[in-house]
Design a protein around this motif. Structure first.
Motif, PDB file in Angstrom:
ATOM      1  N   ASN A  34       0.831  -1.193   0.000  1.00  0.00           N
ATOM      2  CA  ASN A  34       0.000   0.000   0.000  1.00  0.00           C
ATOM      3  C   ASN A  34       0.868   1.246   0.000  1.00  0.00           C
ATOM      4  O   ASN A  34       2.025   1.227   0.439  1.00  0.00           O
ATOM      5  N   ILE A  35       0.284   2.335  -0.485  1.00  0.00           N
ATOM      6  CA  ILE A  35       0.920   3.655  -0.472  1.00  0.00           C
ATOM      7  C   ILE A  35       0.172   4.518   0.532  1.00  0.00           C
ATOM      8  O   ILE A  35      -1.057   4.641   0.474  1.00  0.00           O
ATOM      9  N   SER A  36       0.900   5.106   1.453  1.00  0.00           N
ATOM     10  CA  SER A  36       0.312   6.002   2.444  1.00  0.00           C
ATOM     11  C   SER A  36       1.287   7.142   2.692  1.00  0.00           C
ATOM     12  O   SER A  36       2.469   6.895   2.981  1.00  0.00           O
ATOM     13  N   ALA A  57       3.837   0.363   6.042  1.00  0.00           N
ATOM     14  CA  ALA A  57       4.452  -0.757   6.744  1.00  0.00           C
ATOM     15  C   ALA A  57       3.604  -2.010   6.563  1.00  0.00           C
ATOM     16  O   ALA A  57       2.370  -1.957   6.614  1.00  0.00           O
ATOM     17  N   GLY A  58       4.248  -3.144   6.358  1.00  0.00           N
ATOM     18  CA  GLY A  58       3.533  -4.393   6.156  1.00  0.00           C
ATOM     19  C   GLY A  58       3.032  -4.972   7.465  1.00  0.00           C
ATOM     20  O   GLY A  58       3.544  -4.685   8.539  1.00  0.00           O
ATOM     21  N   GLY A  59       2.023  -5.789   7.370  1.00  0.00           N
ATOM     22  CA  GLY A  59       1.485  -6.527   8.511  1.00  0.00           C
ATOM     23  C   GLY A  59       1.198  -7.928   8.046  1.00  0.00           C
ATOM     24  O   GLY A  59       2.096  -8.650   7.626  1.00  0.00           O
ATOM     25  N   PRO A  86      -1.546 -18.696  -7.098  1.00  0.00           N
ATOM     26  CA  PRO A  86      -1.246 -17.357  -6.569  1.00  0.00           C
ATOM     27  C   PRO A  86      -0.329 -16.573  -7.494  1.00  0.00           C
ATOM     28  O   PRO A  86       0.573 -17.140  -8.120  1.00  0.00           O
ATOM     29  N   ILE A  87      -0.570 -15.253  -7.555  1.00  0.00           N
ATOM     30  CA  ILE A  87       0.245 -14.359  -8.373  1.00  0.00           C
ATOM     31  C   ILE A  87       1.227 -13.592  -7.500  1.00  0.00           C
ATOM     32  O   ILE A  87       2.422 -13.503  -7.779  1.00  0.00           O
ATOM     33  N   ALA A  88       0.698 -13.000  -6.438  1.00  0.00           N
ATOM     34  CA  ALA A  88       1.484 -12.177  -5.526  1.00  0.00           C
ATOM     35  C   ALA A  88       0.679 -12.018  -4.245  1.00  0.00           C
ATOM     36  O   ALA A  88      -0.468 -12.467  -4.153  1.00  0.00           O
ATOM     37  N   GLU A  89       1.297 -11.374  -3.272  1.00  0.00           N
ATOM     38  CA  GLU A  89       0.615 -11.107  -2.019  1.00  0.00           C
ATOM     39  C   GLU A  89       0.294  -9.620  -1.890  1.00  0.00           C
ATOM     40  O   GLU A  89       1.056  -8.767  -2.342  1.00  0.00           O
ATOM     41  N   ALA A  90      -0.843  -9.334  -1.261  1.00  0.00           N
ATOM     42  CA  ALA A  90      -1.272  -7.966  -0.990  1.00  0.00           C
ATOM     43  C   ALA A  90      -1.469  -7.815   0.515  1.00  0.00           C
ATOM     44  O   ALA A  90      -1.720  -8.800   1.218  1.00  0.00           O
ATOM     45  N   PRO A  91      -1.378  -6.591   1.031  1.00  0.00           N
ATOM     46  CA  PRO A  91      -1.503  -6.393   2.478  1.00  0.00           C
ATOM     47  C   PRO A  91      -2.953  -6.502   2.949  1.00  0.00           C
ATOM     48  O   PRO A  91      -3.892  -6.150   2.234  1.00  0.00           O
ATOM     49  N   LEU A  92      -3.099  -6.965   4.167  1.00  0.00           N
ATOM     50  CA  LEU A  92      -4.362  -6.859   4.895  1.00  0.00           C
ATOM     51  C   LEU A  92      -4.246  -5.622   5.784  1.00  0.00           C
ATOM     52  O   LEU A  92      -3.530  -5.631   6.792  1.00  0.00           O
ATOM     53  N   THR A  93      -4.909  -4.561   5.414  1.00  0.00           N
ATOM     54  CA  THR A  93      -4.754  -3.286   6.107  1.00  0.00           C
ATOM     55  C   THR A  93      -5.291  -3.363   7.525  1.00  0.00           C
ATOM     56  O   THR A  93      -6.464  -3.714   7.746  1.00  0.00           O
ATOM     57  N   ALA A  94      -4.447  -3.028   8.480  1.00  0.00           N
ATOM     58  CA  ALA A  94      -4.846  -2.995   9.881  1.00  0.00           C
ATOM     59  C   ALA A  94      -5.529  -1.672  10.194  1.00  0.00           C
ATOM     60  O   ALA A  94      -5.348  -0.677   9.473  1.00  0.00           O
ATOM     61  N   PRO A  95      -6.325  -1.608  11.275  1.00  0.00           N
ATOM     62  CA  PRO A  95      -7.019  -0.353  11.619  1.00  0.00           C
ATOM     63  C   PRO A  95      -6.095   0.848  11.739  1.00  0.00           C
ATOM     64  O   PRO A  95      -6.422   1.939  11.266  1.00  0.00           O
ATOM     65  N   GLN A  96      -4.919   0.679  12.339  1.00  0.00           N
ATOM     66  CA  GLN A  96      -4.006   1.811  12.486  1.00  0.00           C
ATOM     67  C   GLN A  96      -3.499   2.285  11.129  1.00  0.00           C
ATOM     68  O   GLN A  96      -3.341   3.493  10.893  1.00  0.00           O
ATOM     69  N   THR A 143      -6.011  -2.023   1.460  1.00  0.00           N
ATOM     70  CA  THR A 143      -6.438  -3.260   0.812  1.00  0.00           C
ATOM     71  C   THR A 143      -6.895  -4.264   1.861  1.00  0.00           C
ATOM     72  O   THR A 143      -6.556  -4.178   3.039  1.00  0.00           O
ATOM     73  N   GLY A 144      -7.670  -5.226   1.394  1.00  0.00           N
ATOM     74  CA  GLY A 144      -8.203  -6.251   2.278  1.00  0.00           C
ATOM     75  C   GLY A 144      -9.651  -6.538   1.943  1.00  0.00           C
ATOM     76  O   GLY A 144     -10.129  -6.237   0.837  1.00  0.00           O
ATOM     77  N   GLY A 145     -10.365  -7.100   2.901  1.00  0.00           N
ATOM     78  CA  GLY A 145     -11.722  -7.541   2.673  1.00  0.00           C
ATOM     79  C   GLY A 145     -12.770  -6.506   3.017  1.00  0.00           C
ATOM     80  O   GLY A 145     -12.489  -5.302   3.131  1.00  0.00           O
TER      81      GLY A 145
END
Length: 473
Positions: A6-8, A14-16, A29-39, A196-198
């Motif tokens: 992600n870009i912020s 920072a990754g999680g 699978p192609i690649a991995e994407a981040p699961l964005t945390a609340p912070q 990104t995420g659900g």
């Protein structure tokens, strides 16, 4: 495995935790994407808020930035198209067209100018309209056209001086993240941020107190949830939701030209288009000939992985949509309908493939007619009378688009205006979006507009300025 970040605030967030993004043709699978945390979401909104003041005050800088972003899409066309085809499933030529369309939208708004609107002027006062950006805008984009639908929102939002937080669909985040990373070279830090995420991430973006507006394209049930949540903070909304577009073919229609166009507009992008032809009403005198032509086209339509040479239609993007379309076809057959072409899965690949399905002998009460299939399955239904056709077409909760097909343009124009839909066509349907032309829906297809001056108004606060002539009032 490769990771997209992600870009912020103009930098990689920072990754999680991470999740794998799958190729829908091969289920690998192609690649991995981040699961964005609340912070991380809070940080993205804070970055957008911090960038708002200087960005809103620099219209020339905004135009130059949009031009630079368009140039970056052009110079990275090949790599982005391959990535888009792999994660979404569409054929490579269609992926290239999508990116070039996205580029053209940025260029259009880079050159867009408006003149101040004078509401009233007399000997005592002048009243003019002013436009200010809404603020931080959340852009929530679906998986069928990740880049086109993003730029339909992003380009006017940035042109108007807003900053944004983009939430792509969980199954197609990779091209969006790649583009956001490229755009960081042209946009000031914080102007464009991604999460990104659900569904939980999207829900948090909608409810966030730092977000002033949500522009959402997606399903009607999700749109209703967004509307309910946004009410708590009185957010502005633009909702472009589902569709169940009807095409009405009159008895004087030219089938030689109409049949290929109707087929393309029903099955483009594997039918995963909000304003595709989804119900085809045909005058009984032309019913059998048109069905024969549509079946002939379907049997020769090349289905396969999007990067394969000559493929005309890829897989559905995800398993949930695949199962939905299969369920609609099963229900159609259970109710006496016949699948006269397609509807099966090619044996050569493990992905979410369904060959273009032509369904006949089906009644208006079946799910395939009542619901939005959003996939490669088309019911064809006969009618005897024009009034009957319009009434049946309008007997839908949706109101996105509709068309009438006839050699008599005047007659068709009068008839199509009776359809309860916003985007109306004669002898065409679901033409590619043009930035000068508004696009929107009614009924359960949503409200608000994208593109055109009506769409620009969705991204601004309109103010009314009263000034006395010659001094104090």
């Amino acid at each position: 495995m490769d990771r997209q970040f992600n870009i912020s605030g103009g930098h990689r967030a920072a990754g999680g935790d991470w999740y794998a993004v799958e190729n829908p043709a091969f289920l690998t699978p192609i690649a991995e994407a981040p699961l964005t945390a609340p912070q991380a979401l809070d940080d993205a909104v804070a970055s957008a808020s911090a960038a708002l003041g200087s960005w809103a005050k620099d219209p020339m800088g905004r135009r130059n930035a949009l031009k630079g972003c368009a140039a970056l899409l052009a110079s990275n066309l090949e790599d982005l198209a391959v990535l888009l085809s792999r994660e979404q499933g569409k054929p490579l030529p269609a992926a290239k067209r999508e990116i070039l369309s996205a580029k053209s939208y940025l260029e259009y708004f880079a050159d867009k100018t408006v003149h101040q609107e004078v509401i009233l002027r007399d000997t005592n006062r002048t009243v003019v309209a002013l436009s200010s950006p809404v603020g931080v805008v959340g852009l929530i984009v679906p998986w069928n056209f990740p880049l086109v639908l993003l730029m339909m929102k992003l380009a006017p939002a940035l042109w108007a001086g807003n900053t944004v937080v983009v939430k792509p669909a969980p199954t197609t985040p990779l091209t969006t993240l790649a583009v956001a990373s490229l755009f960081a070279a042209c946009l000031p830090p914080g102007v464009l941020n991604t999460v990104t995420g659900g569904a939980d991430v999207g829900a948090s973006l909608v409810s966030h107190e730092g977000v002033a507006k949500i522009s959402f394209t997606g399903s009607t049930p999700t749109g209703k949830k967004i509307m309910e949540s946004a009410a708590q903070t009185l957010k502005r909304l633009t909702l472009e939701l589902g569709g169940n577009d009807a095409a009405v073919v009159l008895q004087d229609a030219d089938l030689e030209t109409s049949a290929p166009l109707l087929f393309e507009r029903a099955f483009m992008n594997a039918g995963q288009v909000c304003c595709a032809v989804k119900r085809l009403f045909v005058h009984r005198s032309l019913y059998e000939p048109l069905v024969e032509k549509m079946v002939a086209i379907a049997k020769h339509w090349r289905v396969g992985p999007g990067l394969n040479e000559g493929v005309q239609m890829g897989p559905l993007n995800n398993r949930q949509q695949f199962e939905h379309v299969k369920g609609l076809l099963d229900d159609a057959v259970a109710g006496g309908g016949r699948i006269v072409a397609g509807g099966d899965t090619p044996p050569d690949w493990p992905g979410h493939f369904i060959r273009p399905a032509i369904v006949v002998d089906i009644t208006d009460s079946r799910r395939l007619v009542r619901e939005e299939q959003f996939g490669p399955a088309l019911p064809i239904l006969p009618f005897d009378d024009e009034d009957e056709a319009i009434a049946r077409a309008n007997a839908s909760e949706f109101g996105l688009g509709g068309s009438v097909w006839s050699r008599d343009i005047e007659r068709a124009t009068a008839l199509v205006s009776r359809l309860e839909a916003v985007n109306l066509f004669v002898n065409q349907h679901a033409t590619p979006p043009e930035p000068a032309i508004p696009f929107g829906g009614m009924k359960s297809s949503g409200f608000g507009y994208e593109f055109g001056d009506w769409g620009l108004d969705e991204f601004v606060v309109r103010k009314v300025l009263h000034s006395p002539v010659g001094g104090m009032a």
